[in-house]
Design an enzyme around this catalytic site. Structure first.
Site, PDB file in Angstrom:
ATOM      1  N   GLU A  33      76.664  23.577  -2.256  1.00  0.00           N
ATOM      2  CA  GLU A  33      76.104  22.771  -3.372  1.00  0.00           C
ATOM      3  C   GLU A  33      77.137  22.904  -4.538  1.00  0.00           C
ATOM      4  O   GLU A  33      78.190  23.601  -4.929  1.00  0.00           O
ATOM      5  CB  GLU A  33      75.044  24.068  -4.040  1.00  0.00           C
ATOM      6  CG  GLU A  33      74.585  23.563  -5.398  1.00  0.00           C
ATOM      7  CD  GLU A  33      74.031  22.010  -5.448  1.00  0.00           C
ATOM      8  OE1 GLU A  33      73.238  21.746  -4.861  1.00  0.00           O
ATOM      9  OE2 GLU A  33      74.502  21.313  -6.344  1.00  0.00           O
ATOM     10  N   GLY A 195      61.536   0.968 -18.277  1.00  0.00           N
ATOM     11  CA  GLY A 195      60.871   1.437 -17.037  1.00  0.00           C
ATOM     12  C   GLY A 195      59.782   2.280 -17.549  1.00  0.00           C
ATOM     13  O   GLY A 195      59.927   3.242 -18.074  1.00  0.00           O
ATOM     14  N   GLY A 196      58.695   1.715 -16.998  1.00  0.00           N
ATOM     15  CA  GLY A 196      57.316   2.518 -17.236  1.00  0.00           C
ATOM     16  C   GLY A 196      56.782   3.252 -15.998  1.00  0.00           C
ATOM     17  O   GLY A 196      55.556   3.841 -15.906  1.00  0.00           O
ATOM     18  N   GLU A 218      58.326  -2.591 -19.425  1.00  0.00           N
ATOM     19  CA  GLU A 218      58.051  -2.547 -17.967  1.00  0.00           C
ATOM     20  C   GLU A 218      58.001  -3.870 -17.355  1.00  0.00           C
ATOM     21  O   GLU A 218      57.346  -4.622 -17.876  1.00  0.00           O
ATOM     22  CB  GLU A 218      56.879  -1.853 -17.751  1.00  0.00           C
ATOM     23  CG  GLU A 218      56.051  -1.729 -16.120  1.00  0.00           C
ATOM     24  CD  GLU A 218      57.088  -1.200 -15.175  1.00  0.00           C
ATOM     25  OE1 GLU A 218      57.854  -0.013 -15.334  1.00  0.00           O
ATOM     26  OE2 GLU A 218      57.179  -1.894 -14.290  1.00  0.00           O
ATOM     27  N   GLY A 283      64.746   4.065 -12.063  1.00  0.00           N
ATOM     28  CA  GLY A 283      64.861   4.315 -10.427  1.00  0.00           C
ATOM     29  C   GLY A 283      65.919   4.896 -10.222  1.00  0.00           C
ATOM     30  O   GLY A 283      66.706   5.767 -10.957  1.00  0.00           O
ATOM     31  N   ARG A 284      66.090   5.505  -9.027  1.00  0.00           N
ATOM     32  CA  ARG A 284      67.079   6.119  -8.353  1.00  0.00           C
ATOM     33  C   ARG A 284      67.684   5.635  -7.128  1.00  0.00           C
ATOM     34  O   ARG A 284      67.341   4.722  -6.830  1.00  0.00           O
ATOM     35  CB  ARG A 284      66.353   7.540  -7.848  1.00  0.00           C
ATOM     36  CG  ARG A 284      65.189   8.124  -9.045  1.00  0.00           C
ATOM     37  CD  ARG A 284      65.877   8.747  -9.832  1.00  0.00           C
ATOM     38  NE  ARG A 284      66.788  10.202  -9.329  1.00  0.00           N
ATOM     39  CZ  ARG A 284      67.369  10.967 -10.010  1.00  0.00           C
ATOM     40  NH1 ARG A 284      67.263  10.699 -11.374  1.00  0.00           N
ATOM     41  NH2 ARG A 284      67.983  12.008  -9.749  1.00  0.00           N
ATOM     42  N   ASP A 324      65.260  13.129  -1.222  1.00  0.00           N
ATOM     43  CA  ASP A 324      65.491  12.029  -2.082  1.00  0.00           C
ATOM     44  C   ASP A 324      66.507  10.941  -1.199  1.00  0.00           C
ATOM     45  O   ASP A 324      66.485   9.737  -1.304  1.00  0.00           O
ATOM     46  CB  ASP A 324      66.146  12.163  -3.470  1.00  0.00           C
ATOM     47  CG  ASP A 324      64.989  12.326  -4.340  1.00  0.00           C
ATOM     48  OD1 ASP A 324      63.907  12.645  -4.046  1.00  0.00           O
ATOM     49  OD2 ASP A 324      65.121  12.221  -5.647  1.00  0.00           O
ATOM     50  N   ALA A 332      59.616  16.169  -5.394  1.00  0.00           N
ATOM     51  CA  ALA A 332      60.330  17.627  -4.865  1.00  0.00           C
ATOM     52  C   ALA A 332      59.605  18.004  -3.746  1.00  0.00           C
ATOM     53  O   ALA A 332      60.138  18.816  -2.757  1.00  0.00           O
ATOM     54  CB  ALA A 332      60.161  18.425  -6.139  1.00  0.00           C
ATOM     55  N   HIS A 456      30.772  25.891 -12.656  1.00  0.00           N
ATOM     56  CA  HIS A 456      30.443  25.430 -13.597  1.00  0.00           C
ATOM     57  C   HIS A 456      30.604  26.079 -15.026  1.00  0.00           C
ATOM     58  O   HIS A 456      30.400  27.413 -14.866  1.00  0.00           O
ATOM     59  CB  HIS A 456      28.960  25.021 -13.619  1.00  0.00           C
ATOM     60  CG  HIS A 456      28.630  24.263 -15.050  1.00  0.00           C
ATOM     61  ND1 HIS A 456      28.886  22.943 -15.381  1.00  0.00           N
ATOM     62  CD2 HIS A 456      27.744  24.987 -16.087  1.00  0.00           C
ATOM     63  CE1 HIS A 456      28.297  22.920 -16.794  1.00  0.00           C
ATOM     64  NE2 HIS A 456      27.719  23.847 -17.259  1.00  0.00           N
TER      65      HIS A 456
END
Ligand SMILES: Cc1cc2nc3c(=O)[nH]c(=O)nc-3n(C[C@H](O)[C@H](O)[C@H](O)COP(=O)(O)OP(=O)(O)OC[C@H]3O[C@@H](n4cnc5c(N)ncnc54)[C@H](O)[C@@H]3O)c2cc1C
Length: 482
Positions: A33, A195-196, A218, A283-284, A324, A332, A456
Site C-alpha cells: 500500500e 457533475g450531479g 449536470e 467521474g473516476r 474500482d 466499496a 410499527h
C-alpha cells in the site's frame, strides 16, 4: 519458492478484504500500500464524506429544532471542528484496518508497487503529496526500488482516482476534485459543482447545508442520472427547494480567473457563474499510473480499466483484479465482494461473483438508495412491469421524525409480481434498501413483501406499504382510481 502465496496491491476495501480472506484460507499473504490502509473509501470517499454529512445533518436538525418544541439558540458550526471530527473517525477506522491485517497475519509492505513480471513487483518509496500535506501520495518517488516481492498469485486492487476535466481553467487555484475538496479549510461562499452524480450531489448537499450558495451543473437531463428517473427528478426538486441551483442538460466549457472564478456554462441557458470554489465531480479513472501493467501483459478496456471474468481473473495466469480498477461498479461493497471471491478462487474454491444485486446509496439530504432495475431498464430488458409507489408522508414514523419528504418505488414483473427493482428517496433510504436487496436476491414477490409483518411504527413499513400499493390493496393511501 515465492515469498508469498498471495500478493495484494492496494489496501482499499477491495484489497484489504481480499488479504484478510486469503490469510483466513491459510495463504501467506503480503499487501503493498502506497498511501494509507483503507484506500479511497476510508480516507477520501465513503467515510470522510459521511462523517462531514453527519455534522451537516446535526446542524440542520438543530436549526429546525423549534419544530420539535426544542429551542436551541445561537446554533452555529465550526468547520475546523467538523473536519477534525472527520479526521478522528477516519483514523479510528484506518487504525482498525491496520490492526485487522496484523491480527490475520498479513504482511503489510509500505510503498508503490510496479510489475517487473506477471507475479513479481518492485516496491518503490512513495513521493510527497501533490494535493496537500499529509494527503495522498500518488507517485512513486524516483530512484531505485526498495525491494522486490514475488508471489504465487497477485491481486491488483489499486482503485481509482478522480477524472480530470479537459477544459480551459481546470487547473486554476480554487478548482478542486473530490480529493482536493477535503483540503478546503473554509466553507466556500459560492460553490459550483460540476457533475450531479452521487459524489457531486453529496458535496453539493453538504455545503448547501453549511450555507454555501451552490450551483450543480449536470450534463444529463437530471441529477443522479444512473438512478430511476423519478428519483433523479425528485432530488432535483428537493435541491431547488433548498435553494441549490440545478442546471441540467448543461456543460461547463471553461473556467476563468475573475473576482474569484467565473464558470462558463453551455446548455439551455448559457451563462457565466461566479464562484469561489469549483468542485469537479465528473467521474473516476483507473489508478494504474506507474503500475507496469504492460510489463505484466495485463489487458485493459478502452478506458484503461482492467478486464476480468466472473472469477476476477485477468488474461494473465495467476493475476487477478478487483474493485474500482475493474470499472465494474465503483462502490466499496462491490470491491469487497470481488475481493472475497478472488481470494477464495486463489485458495482453490469454486467461487464466482454475481452482480445481480448491487445496492447503492447516495447520502444527500434527502437520501437516495436503489437496487436492481430502474423502470426504464426493466422495460428495455423486455419485462412487462408494474410499478408501485408509496410516500413517506403517509408513514406514522416519518411524521414523528419530521422527515416526510420522498417515496419508495418498486418495479415488479407483471405476471409473477417478482421484485425487479427498488428505489428510495427519503429518510434512512440507505438502511431501508437492504430489504429490497434481500427481496431481489431471494426472488421475492410483492405478495411476499406485503405478507411479511413489519414492526410499527417504523420507516421499514414502507416496504410492505409499497408492495400493498403494487397489489392494488393500499391501506394508508387512497387506491388508484380504476
Ligand atoms: C467522495 C467519494 C465518496 C464515496 N462514497 C461511497 C459510498 O458512500 N459508498 C460506496 O460504496 N462507495 C463510495 N465511494 C467509492 C469507493 O470509495 C470506492 O468504490 C472504493 O474505495 C474502491 O475500493 P478499491 O479497493 O477498489 O480501491 P481504493 O479504495 O481506491 O484503494 C486502492 C488503494 O490502492 C493503493 N494503490 C494504488 N496504486 C498502488 C500501487 N501501485 N502500489 C501500492 N498501492 C497502490 C492506493 O493508495 C489505495 O489505497 C466514494 C468515492 C468517493 C471519491
Amino acid at each position: 519458492m515465492p515469498e508469498f502465496d498471495l500478493l495484494v496491491i492496494g489496501g482499499g476495501p477491495g484489497g484489504y478484504v481480499a488479504a484478510i480472506r486469503g490469510a483466513q484460507r491459510g495463504l501467506r499473504v503480503g499487501l503493498v500500500e502506497k498511501e494509507r490502509p483503507g484506500g479511497v473509501c476510508l480516507n477520501w470517499g465513503c467515510i470522510p464524506t459521511k462523517a462531514m454529512l453527519r455534522s451537516a445533518e446535526v446542524f440542520h436538525t438543530l436549526t429546525a429544532a423549534a419544530e420539535f418544541g426544542v429551542y436551541a439558540d445561537n446554533v452555529r458550526f465550526d468547520f475546523a471542528a467538523v473536519r477534525q471530527r472527520k479526521d478522528g473517525v477516519v483514523k479510528e477506522l484506518t487504525d482498525g484496518v491496520a490492526g485487522l491485517l496484523k491480527a490475520n497475519g498479513v504482511t503489510v509492505i509500505e510503498g508503490h508497487a510496479r510489475f517487473v513480471g506477471p507475479t513479481t513487483v518492485e516496491v518503490h518509496e512513495t513521493g510527497a503529496s501533490p494535493i496537500f500535506e499529509g494527503g495522498p501520495r500518488y507517485a512513486a518517488a524516483p530512484g531505485a526500488p526498495v525491494r522486490q516481492v514475488s508471489a504465487q498469485d497477485v491481486i491488483v486492487a489499486t482503485g481509482s482516482v478522480p477524472a480530470l476535466l479537459p477544459i480551459p481553467g481546470a487547473d486554476l487555484p480554487g478548482v478542486v476534485t473530490s480529493d482536493g475538496a477535503f483540503g478546503l479549510t473554509e466553507v466556500p461562499r459560492r460553490l459550483v459543482v460540476i457533475g450531479g452524480s452521487a459524489v457531486g450531489a453529496e458535496w453539493a448537499s453538504l455545503f448547501a447545508t453549511f450555507g454555501s450558495q451552490v450551483t450543480v451543473v449536470e450534463l444529463q437531463d437530471r441529477l443522479v442520472p444512473l438512478e430511476d428517473k423519478e428519483i433523479g427528478d425528485a432530488l432535483g426538486r428537493s435541491f431547488r427547494k433548498r435553494g441549490i441551483t440545478v442546471l441540467t442538460g448543461a456543460t461547463v466549457t471553461a473556467i476563468a480567473q475573475d473576482d474569484g472564478l467565473l464558470v462558463s456554462v453551455a446548455g439551455p441557458k448559457p451563462q457565466d457563474i461566479p464562484a469561489d470554489v469549483v468542485l469537479v465531480g465528473v467521474g473516476r479513472r483507473p489508478n494504474t499510473a506507474e503500475l507496469g501493467l504492460d510489463v505484466a501483459g495485463i489487458g485493459t478496456d478502452a478506458r484503461g480499466f482492467i478486464e476480468v471474468d466472473d472469477q476476477l481473473r485477468t488474461g494473465v495466469e495467476h493475476v487477478y483484479a478487483i474493485g474500482d480498477v475493474t470499472g465494474r461498479a465503483l462502490l466499496a461493497h462491490v470491491a469487497s465482494h470481488q475481493g472475497l471471491t478472488a481470494a477464495d478462487v486463489i485458495a482453490g474454491h469454486d467461487a464466482h461473483i454475481d452482480y445481480t444485486v448491487i445496492p447503492a446509496a447516495t447520502f444527500t439530504h434527502p437520501e437516495i438508495a436503489s437496487v436492481g432495475l430502474t423502470e426504464a431498464a426493466a422495460r428495455a430488458a423486455g419485462h412487462e412491469v408494474i410499478t408501485a409507489k408509496f410516500p413517506f408522508a403517509a408513514l406514522g414514523r416519518a411524521k414523528t421524525f419530521g422527515e416526510t419528504e420522498g417515496i419508495m418505488k418498486i418495479v415488479a414483473g407483471q405476471q409473477h409480481r417478482e421484485v425487479l427493482g427498488v428505489h428510495i428517496i427519503g429518510p434512512s433510504a440507505s438502511d431501508l434498501i437492504t430489504e429490497g436487496a434481500l427481496a431481489i436476491y431471494l426472488e421475492a414477490t410483492l405478495d411476499e413483501l406485503a405478507d411479511t409483518i413489519h414492526a410499527h411504527p417504523t420507516l421499514g413499513e414502507i416496504g410492505m406499504e409499497t408492495a400493498l400499493a403494487g397489489l392494488g390493496l393500499p391501506v394508508h393511501i387512497a387506491p388508484r382510481k380504476r
